[in-house]
Design an enzyme around this catalytic site. Structure first.
Site, PDB file in Angstrom:
ATOM      1  N   ASP A   8       4.980   1.137   6.758  1.00 13.95           N
ATOM      2  CA  ASP A   8       4.699   2.479   6.429  1.00 13.95           C
ATOM      3  C   ASP A   8       3.608   3.058   7.434  1.00 13.95           C
ATOM      4  O   ASP A   8       3.020   2.271   8.227  1.00 13.95           O
ATOM      5  CB  ASP A   8       4.039   2.481   5.100  1.00 13.95           C
ATOM      6  CG  ASP A   8       3.525   3.899   4.753  1.00 13.95           C
ATOM      7  OD1 ASP A   8       4.237   4.852   4.627  1.00 13.95           O
ATOM      8  OD2 ASP A   8       2.242   3.880   4.087  1.00 13.95           O
ATOM      9  N   ASP A  10       1.350   6.667   7.130  1.00 14.76           N
ATOM     10  CA  ASP A  10       0.277   7.325   6.597  1.00 14.76           C
ATOM     11  C   ASP A  10      -0.386   6.558   5.274  1.00 14.76           C
ATOM     12  O   ASP A  10       0.142   5.972   4.373  1.00 14.76           O
ATOM     13  CB  ASP A  10       0.632   8.513   5.847  1.00 14.76           C
ATOM     14  CG  ASP A  10       1.331   9.555   7.144  1.00 14.76           C
ATOM     15  OD1 ASP A  10       0.463  10.172   7.672  1.00 14.76           O
ATOM     16  OD2 ASP A  10       2.465   9.850   7.044  1.00 14.76           O
ATOM     17  N   ASP A 167       0.841   0.837   1.490  1.00 14.37           N
ATOM     18  CA  ASP A 167      -0.371   1.240   0.897  1.00 14.37           C
ATOM     19  C   ASP A 167      -0.514   1.942  -0.424  1.00 14.37           C
ATOM     20  O   ASP A 167      -1.376   2.006  -1.221  1.00 14.37           O
ATOM     21  CB  ASP A 167      -1.442   2.030   1.696  1.00 14.37           C
ATOM     22  CG  ASP A 167      -0.655   3.493   1.737  1.00 14.37           C
ATOM     23  OD1 ASP A 167      -1.431   4.527   1.274  1.00 14.37           O
ATOM     24  OD2 ASP A 167       0.267   3.795   2.359  1.00 14.37           O
TER      25      ASP A 167
END
Length: 221
Positions: A8, A10, A167
């Site tokens: 990922d 961001d 995250d």
């Protein structure tokens, strides 16, 4: 046997998410409104369809705010906060180790291509990624699995051969829905969010605390 790792962006590679929350939180406070983590979590790792922090004060609370001026302030405050951020610890090591091990490396992000390309170039890490899938490439972003499914298709790997690095709860849900195992490395914002109880989640405080060879070896076979 692990053949690929898909990251990922961001909040995972660069923590853009915590600065976004702080920028919105402070702007809301100026208008006498508290922006809670629970509210904001609905747009973390996905789009603003469920909760749009740019429009909530106007559309839901009816406050007389100039929409464009509000947007410009948020972006200015976010940019100032983002200047202090660097690539999250352990990311560069993982990219180098994955490349040296001959693994395919991809990126799957709910953000747009222009945003991703700009930051990858600025960080000097664009060359690591064979495949980059963004919101511009799919009809549904995370938590829908389409981004990960498309990235795996382009890399030519199967879910059981691929590990996602995420995250946020929305990102982790997307990875598992695509059939992958998922390493969750929360940032200061997402560590306050609630993650599903899922056996294919591997939680790590930091990638520096998760040995690369151990991770890859645990998924061999």
């Amino acid at each position: 046997m692990v053949k690929a790792i898909i990251f990922d962006f961001d909040g995972t590679i660069l923590d853009t998410e915590t600065p976004w929350f702080y920028a919105f939180r402070d702007a809301y406070k100026e208008h006498g409104v508290e922006l809670t983590i629970d509210q904001y979590s609905e747009c973390v790792g996905t789009n603003n369809n469920t909760f749009n922090p740019y429009e909530y004060l106007m559309t839901e609370l009816g406050l007389p705010i100039d929409k464009e001026q509000f947007r410009l302030k948020i972006h200015a405050d976010h940019s100032a906060l983002l200047e202090k951020e660097v690539v999250r610890e352990g990311i560069l090591d993982y990219l180098k180790l994955a490349k040296d091990a001959g693994l395919r490396i991809g990126l799957a992000s709910s953000s747009g291509k222009a945003w991703i390309d700009r930051h990858l170039e600025a960080l000097g890490i664009a060359h690591y990624f064979e495949v980059i899938c963004t919101a511009d490439d799919v009809s549904q972003v995370k938590p829908d699995p389409e981004l990960y499914v498309k990235a795996m298709e382009k890399l030519g790997v199967k879910p059981e051969e691929t590990i996602a690095i995420e995250d946020s709860p929305n990102g982790a849900r997307a990875a598992v829905a695509a059939g992958m195992s998922c390493v969750i490395v929360p940032n200061p914002l997402t560590q306050m969010l609630t993650f599903d109880q899922e056996t294919r989640y591997i939680h790590a405080e930091s990638l520096t605390k998760l040995d690369f060879q151990t991770l890859v070896g645990a998924h061999a076979g």
